[in-house]
Design an enzyme around this catalytic site. Structure first.
Site, short mmCIF file in Angstrom:
data_model
loop_
_atom_site.label_atom_id
_atom_site.label_comp_id
_atom_site.label_asym_id
_atom_site.label_seq_id
_atom_site.Cartn_x
_atom_site.Cartn_y
_atom_site.Cartn_z
N TYR A 99 -9.84 11.89 -10.66
CA TYR A 99 -11.15 11.76 -10.39
C TYR A 99 -12.46 12.53 -11.39
O TYR A 99 -12.07 13.06 -11.70
CB TYR A 99 -11.43 11.33 -9.14
N HIS A 151 -3.11 4.61 -5.63
CA HIS A 151 -3.83 3.82 -5.32
C HIS A 151 -5.45 2.76 -6.45
O HIS A 151 -5.88 3.89 -6.57
CB HIS A 151 -4.52 3.60 -3.48
#
Length: 228
Positions: A99, A151
């Protein structure tokens, strides 16, 4: 009695309040009974025009590294009625499982061409569609065994700040799905399937990408489980 009556759902179809091995689930579960607080008209109906106040869209630029995918679906209520004009926020890791966030301590590379976030609006039929890169798995650094499977996070806003739905959707056939504490924190097997994309038909063309589909049901017995 409330003027709105929705079909009830079983707790087993939603995320467990406390998950063994996941400390955050305990800190997020109130130790005392909830206190009912009346909501004002402004909280129930505003702020309006979120599509004007929030930046809608995805940043243009060069294609990120990884498998290009297209994700589409609908946002509906328990009766199948479309939720038109809903603001959807998405965020995800890149193809290496990283991220773009200062708290991400995973030693994986950042893709300079991939921000991992965006916003879009549902159309009159509650439909949405976007292109992205399939995210990679990543380790939970506070654990010595737990890896999160690929996900995508979804946040769906209704007509006010008080009507917000947050969840995560996973990819079919991923081995790590079987051990993920959050996905398996939904006890009911049929309800867990609502958190997994359905693979679309494959094709080869000018822009090659795999296709995935997932509808969101925001109320009632068949409500999509919320994962935060």
């Amino acid at each position: 009695m409330s003027s709105f009556e929705y079909l009830p759902y079983d707790d087993g179809t939603q995320l467990a309040r406390q998950i063994e091995g996941y400390p955050r689930s305990f800190t997020r579960t109130p130790a005392q009974p909830l206190i009912r607080r009346p909501t004002t008209l402004s909280e129930l109906t505003g702020p309006t025009g979120l599509e004007r106040k929030l930046k809608i869209g995805f940043e243009d630029g060069r294609r990120g590294m990884g498998q290009l995918i297209k994700v589409e679906g609908r946002v509906v209520d328990e009766d199948g009625a479309p939720m038109a004009g809903a603001v959807i926020e998405i965020w995800q890791a890149n193809s290496a499982g990283k991220y773009i966030h200062e708290l991400d301590r995973h030693e994986a590379p950042i893709d300079a061409n991939f921000t991992g976030q965006g916003r879009l609006l549902t159309d009159a039929e509650g439909r949405f569609r976007f292109r992205t890169i399939k995210p990679g798995a990543y380790p939970v650094m506070e654990s010595d065994w737990w890896w999160r499977p690929p996900h995508i996070h979804f946040s769906i806003f209704g007509p006010s700040w008080m009507s917000r739905f947050v969840t995560q959707v996973f990819f079919p056939g991923e081995p790590l799905n079987a051990t993920d504490l959050l996905l398996n924190g939904v006890e009911d097997a049929e309800a867990r399937e609502r958190l997994i994309f359905q693979a679309g038909a494959t094709s080869v063309g000018a822009v090659n990408m795999l296709k995935y589909q997932r509808d969101f049901v925001l109320r009632g017995r068949h409500r999509t489980p919320a994962l935060d």
